[in-house]
Design a protein around this motif. Structure first.
Motif, PDB file in Angstrom:
ATOM      1  N   THR A  32       0.864  -1.176   0.000  1.00  0.00           N
ATOM      2  CA  THR A  32       0.000   0.000   0.000  1.00  0.00           C
ATOM      3  C   THR A  32       0.908   1.237   0.000  1.00  0.00           C
ATOM      4  N   PRO A  33       0.386   2.393  -0.361  1.00  0.00           N
ATOM      5  CA  PRO A  33       1.228   3.595  -0.304  1.00  0.00           C
ATOM      6  C   PRO A  33       1.829   3.824   1.084  1.00  0.00           C
ATOM      7  N   ARG A  34       1.061   3.552   2.131  1.00  0.00           N
ATOM      8  CA  ARG A  34       1.558   3.715   3.512  1.00  0.00           C
ATOM      9  C   ARG A  34       2.698   2.743   3.792  1.00  0.00           C
ATOM     10  N   GLU A  35       2.528   1.477   3.423  1.00  0.00           N
ATOM     11  CA  GLU A  35       3.590   0.496   3.634  1.00  0.00           C
ATOM     12  C   GLU A  35       4.851   0.878   2.855  1.00  0.00           C
ATOM     13  N   ARG A  36       4.659   1.313   1.624  1.00  0.00           N
ATOM     14  CA  ARG A  36       5.801   1.714   0.794  1.00  0.00           C
ATOM     15  C   ARG A  36       6.539   2.885   1.433  1.00  0.00           C
ATOM     16  N   ALA A  37       5.792   3.853   1.966  1.00  0.00           N
ATOM     17  CA  ALA A  37       6.415   5.006   2.615  1.00  0.00           C
ATOM     18  C   ALA A  37       7.189   4.593   3.864  1.00  0.00           C
ATOM     19  N   LEU A  38       6.626   3.673   4.650  1.00  0.00           N
ATOM     20  CA  LEU A  38       7.328   3.204   5.843  1.00  0.00           C
ATOM     21  C   LEU A  38       8.612   2.466   5.481  1.00  0.00           C
ATOM     22  N   VAL A  39       8.525   1.588   4.481  1.00  0.00           N
ATOM     23  CA  VAL A  39       9.719   0.863   4.037  1.00  0.00           C
ATOM     24  C   VAL A  39      10.769   1.852   3.550  1.00  0.00           C
ATOM     25  N   GLN A  40      10.354   2.833   2.766  1.00  0.00           N
ATOM     26  CA  GLN A  40      11.312   3.802   2.232  1.00  0.00           C
ATOM     27  C   GLN A  40      11.966   4.604   3.351  1.00  0.00           C
ATOM     28  N   THR A  85       5.499  10.654  11.575  1.00  0.00           N
ATOM     29  CA  THR A  85       4.149  11.104  11.906  1.00  0.00           C
ATOM     30  C   THR A  85       3.255   9.995  12.441  1.00  0.00           C
ATOM     31  N   ILE A  86       3.716   8.777  12.465  1.00  0.00           N
ATOM     32  CA  ILE A  86       2.837   7.681  12.880  1.00  0.00           C
ATOM     33  C   ILE A  86       2.397   7.831  14.330  1.00  0.00           C
ATOM     34  N   GLU A  87       3.268   8.364  15.193  1.00  0.00           N
ATOM     35  CA  GLU A  87       2.881   8.514  16.594  1.00  0.00           C
ATOM     36  C   GLU A  87       1.942   9.694  16.805  1.00  0.00           C
ATOM     37  N   ARG A  88       1.965  10.649  15.894  1.00  0.00           N
ATOM     38  CA  ARG A  88       1.155  11.848  16.048  1.00  0.00           C
ATOM     39  C   ARG A  88      -0.269  11.666  15.553  1.00  0.00           C
ATOM     40  N   CYS A  89      -0.409  10.903  14.483  1.00  0.00           N
ATOM     41  CA  CYS A  89      -1.704  10.828  13.823  1.00  0.00           C
ATOM     42  C   CYS A  89      -1.928   9.411  13.322  1.00  0.00           C
ATOM     43  N   PRO A  90      -2.705   8.627  14.035  1.00  0.00           N
ATOM     44  CA  PRO A  90      -2.926   7.255  13.583  1.00  0.00           C
ATOM     45  C   PRO A  90      -3.646   7.172  12.241  1.00  0.00           C
ATOM     46  N   GLY A  91      -4.250   8.271  11.809  1.00  0.00           N
ATOM     47  CA  GLY A  91      -4.958   8.262  10.529  1.00  0.00           C
ATOM     48  C   GLY A  91      -4.090   8.658   9.355  1.00  0.00           C
ATOM     49  N   PHE A  92      -2.829   8.989   9.616  1.00  0.00           N
ATOM     50  CA  PHE A  92      -1.940   9.421   8.538  1.00  0.00           C
ATOM     51  C   PHE A  92      -1.681   8.276   7.582  1.00  0.00           C
ATOM     52  N   PRO A  93      -1.768   8.451   6.281  1.00  0.00           N
ATOM     53  CA  PRO A  93      -2.075   9.684   5.588  1.00  0.00           C
ATOM     54  C   PRO A  93      -3.533   9.793   5.175  1.00  0.00           C
ATOM     55  N   HIS A 109      15.591  13.380  -0.821  1.00  0.00           N
ATOM     56  CA  HIS A 109      14.277  12.739  -0.760  1.00  0.00           C
ATOM     57  C   HIS A 109      13.395  13.310  -1.861  1.00  0.00           C
ATOM     58  N   SER A 110      12.305  12.576  -2.125  1.00  0.00           N
ATOM     59  CA  SER A 110      11.448  12.944  -3.249  1.00  0.00           C
ATOM     60  C   SER A 110      10.215  13.739  -2.839  1.00  0.00           C
ATOM     61  N   GLY A 111      10.200  14.235  -1.604  1.00  0.00           N
ATOM     62  CA  GLY A 111       9.064  15.024  -1.160  1.00  0.00           C
ATOM     63  C   GLY A 111       7.874  14.151  -0.817  1.00  0.00           C
ATOM     64  N   GLY A 112       6.726  14.770  -0.635  1.00  0.00           N
ATOM     65  CA  GLY A 112       5.525  14.020  -0.291  1.00  0.00           C
ATOM     66  C   GLY A 112       4.655  14.817   0.649  1.00  0.00           C
ATOM     67  N   VAL A 113       4.093  14.140   1.625  1.00  0.00           N
ATOM     68  CA  VAL A 113       3.249  14.786   2.619  1.00  0.00           C
ATOM     69  C   VAL A 113       3.668  14.325   4.003  1.00  0.00           C
ATOM     70  N   ARG A 114       3.328  15.136   4.994  1.00  0.00           N
ATOM     71  CA  ARG A 114       3.543  14.762   6.380  1.00  0.00           C
ATOM     72  C   ARG A 114       2.318  15.157   7.171  1.00  0.00           C
ATOM     73  N   CYS A 115       2.222  14.675   8.390  1.00  0.00           N
ATOM     74  CA  CYS A 115       1.127  15.026   9.278  1.00  0.00           C
ATOM     75  C   CYS A 115       1.462  16.324   9.986  1.00  0.00           C
ATOM     76  N   GLY A 116       0.505  17.224  10.068  1.00  0.00           N
ATOM     77  CA  GLY A 116       0.708  18.475  10.782  1.00  0.00           C
ATOM     78  C   GLY A 116      -0.040  18.523  12.097  1.00  0.00           C
ATOM     79  N   CYS A 117      -0.603  17.394  12.532  1.00  0.00           N
ATOM     80  CA  CYS A 117      -1.432  17.387  13.740  1.00  0.00           C
ATOM     81  C   CYS A 117      -0.677  17.823  14.992  1.00  0.00           C
TER      82      CYS A 117
END
Length: 127
Positions: A32-40, A85-93, A109-117
């Motif tokens: 999934t995109p989330r899994e790929r981001a974590l692996v990266q 951001t995983i500890e800040r926002c369980p709903g990320f992304p 890095h190639s950029g992307g998004v982060r949690c701002g919570c």
């Protein structure tokens, strides 16, 4: 001595290299995109931390390595947003209400998004 390898052996090596690359591509595509981001994030920071390891020093146990890599990701949330951001926002992304864009900074890095919570209110006012 720099003898050239036989053509059939070179062909075999090329096929094996292509098969390994395809296996990696298929694995990454299955995430999934989330899994790929974590692996990266974890893989890149692991590589960075590993390249900083003093030559000849004992390599720590797996649990210590994982803790070191995750801690380092927390220090640079804009570079490693999936881990940081995983500890800040369980709903990320997918269900994060405060997504922030992270501009690309090649080759780091190639950029992307982060949690701002968990951003400080002062940071919010400065935007």
């Amino acid at each position: 001595m720099n003898a050239e390898l036989p053509a059939p052996l070179l062909d075999y090596f090329a096929k094996r290299q292509a098969a390994r690359a395809e296996r990696v591509r298929a694995f990454l595509d299955s995430l999934t995109p989330r899994e790929r981001a974590l692996v990266q994030d974890a893989a890149v920071m692991g590589y960075v931390r590993g390249s900083m390891h003093p030559h000849g020093e004992e390599i720590p146990l797996n649990a210590d390595i994982v803790a070191d890599v995750i801690s380092a990701c927390f220090v640079f949330p804009d570079l490693y947003p999936a881990v940081a951001t995983i500890e800040r926002c369980p709903g990320f992304p997918d269900s994060c209400p405060s997504l922030r864009t992270v501009p690309a900074d090649p080759p780091k890095h190639s950029g992307g998004v982060r949690c701002g919570c968990a951003d400080d209110e002062d940071e919010e006012d400065a935007r």
